[in-house]
Design an enzyme around this catalytic site. Structure first.
Site, PDB file in Angstrom:
ATOM      1  N   GLY A   2       2.156   3.864  -5.057  1.00 29.43           N
ATOM      2  CA  GLY A   2       1.035   4.421  -4.316  1.00 29.43           C
ATOM      3  C   GLY A   2       1.108   4.140  -2.844  1.00 29.43           C
ATOM      4  O   GLY A   2       2.068   3.570  -2.334  1.00 29.43           O
ATOM      5  N   THR A   3       0.074   4.574  -2.166  1.00 26.98           N
ATOM      6  CA  THR A   3      -0.065   4.377  -0.725  1.00 26.98           C
ATOM      7  C   THR A   3      -1.438   3.794  -0.461  1.00 26.98           C
ATOM      8  O   THR A   3      -2.413   4.168  -1.116  1.00 26.98           O
ATOM      9  CB  THR A   3       0.077   5.721   0.015  1.00 26.98           C
ATOM     10  N   VAL A   4      -1.514   2.875   0.494  1.00 24.20           N
ATOM     11  CA  VAL A   4      -2.794   2.284   0.876  1.00 24.20           C
ATOM     12  C   VAL A   4      -3.123   2.746   2.293  1.00 24.20           C
ATOM     13  O   VAL A   4      -2.316   2.582   3.214  1.00 24.20           O
ATOM     14  CB  VAL A   4      -2.761   0.749   0.810  1.00 24.20           C
ATOM     15  N   LYS A  19      -6.582   2.900  -1.821  1.00 23.62           N
ATOM     16  CA  LYS A  19      -5.314   2.952  -2.549  1.00 23.62           C
ATOM     17  C   LYS A  19      -5.268   4.206  -3.408  1.00 23.62           C
ATOM     18  O   LYS A  19      -6.212   4.486  -4.166  1.00 23.62           O
ATOM     19  CB  LYS A  19      -5.168   1.711  -3.433  1.00 23.62           C
ATOM     20  N   ASP A 114       1.099 -10.617 -13.008  1.00 27.18           N
ATOM     21  CA  ASP A 114       2.023 -10.357 -11.893  1.00 27.18           C
ATOM     22  C   ASP A 114       1.627 -11.182 -10.673  1.00 27.18           C
ATOM     23  O   ASP A 114       1.621 -10.688  -9.548  1.00 27.18           O
ATOM     24  CB  ASP A 114       2.053  -8.871 -11.550  1.00 27.18           C
TER      25      ASP A 114
END
Length: 276
Positions: A2-4, A19, A114
């Protein structure tokens, strides 16, 4: 995946971190479910040391997650640019804050799965735990595809390489690896090849020099880290709450529980000693 974006809602002055999933991935059902899981998990988790979710949904077929905009930078970037944390009070503050954050995660039946330096934001107000994209309900259905290993190799617990489901104790292991990394500059299980990393985690032991870096700053914290890096998950603190208890007991099993306000004050006081 994704892109923020730096964004703000129309008509409002408050800036947020927005996001989204990259368009070329929108036909991947697994990634969409992962994104949805992250939104659900983050909306459930609250606390002083986790990022707050302000909104989530799907707009024009594209999922989004609006989160509070945090200052500072991730721990991995800090380590590359400024080197290891060498202030005992700051290291302990980070360790305590992450343990408190995990206690909130585990209280909801979630496992982060994670925890790594890239998911720890060092802000002016203290550490923040980020990215629950592969968090999993302890008693729910595993969301990652078979063969798609969750987590980041050098921060994964031994049980994550077997058939058993990773529980909160795997987050406790990753917590210890992150504390060591903060003091040493690298995971205690770092190696030159993936196979060597796995062998060191499953059959070997953490790098002695890495553990020594923690011990030189805070022997009591180093003892908690060593306990959290026990190969048998049953011998580690069972979850974030047990980890907080271990860190605040100071070796006295009959101590009075540390008050929340006193714990936050200790974290705040120690964090002020870190030059960001």
């Amino acid at each position: 995946m994704g892109t923020v974006y730096l964004a703000r809602r129309e008509g409002a002055a408050t800036q947020v971190a927005l996001k989204t999933i990259n368009p070329e991935l929108l036909d991947d059902g697994d990634l969409l479910r992962r994104f949805q899981r992250e939104a659900e998990a983050l909306s459930m988790v609250s606390g002083a040391y986790t990022a707050r979710v302000l909104d989530s949904g799907i707009d024009a077929g594209r999922p989004y997650l609006a989160m509070e905009l945090l200052d500072g930078r991730p721990l991995d970037v800090h380590l590359r640019e400024q080197g290891p944390i060498r202030t005992p009070a700051a290291l302990r503050a980070m360790a305590l804050a992450l343990a408190v954050a995990l206690s909130g995660v585990h209280r909801l039946g979630l496992v982060h799965r994670d925890l790594k330096p890239a998911n720890i934001m060092l802000t002016s107000a203290g550490p923040r735990l980020l990215d629950f994209g592969i968090a999993d309900l302890v008693d729910g259905t595993r969301l990652t595809r078979t063969g798609a290993g969750p987590g980041t190799l050098t921060y994964m617990a031994p049980e994550q390489f077997g058939e058993d489901r990773a529980g909160p104790a795997a987050d406790v292991w990753a917590w210890a690896c992150c504390v060591v990394c903060a003091a040493h500059g690298a995971s205690p299980f770092a190696a030159t090849a993936p196979g060597a990393v796995i062998r060191r985690i499953v059959d070997g032991a953490p790098e002695p020099a890495a553990l020594a870096a923690v011990h030189s700053l805070d022997p009591e914290l180093a003892a908690a880290v060593a306990r959290a890096l026990t190969a048998d998950p049953a011998a580690r603190p069972v979850d974030g709450a047990a980890l907080v208890e271990l860190l605040t007991s100071h070796g006295n099993p009959h101590h009075e529980p540390t008050r929340v306000d006193a714990l936050r004050e200790e974290i705040t006081r120690g964090w002020r000693t870190l030059a960001l």
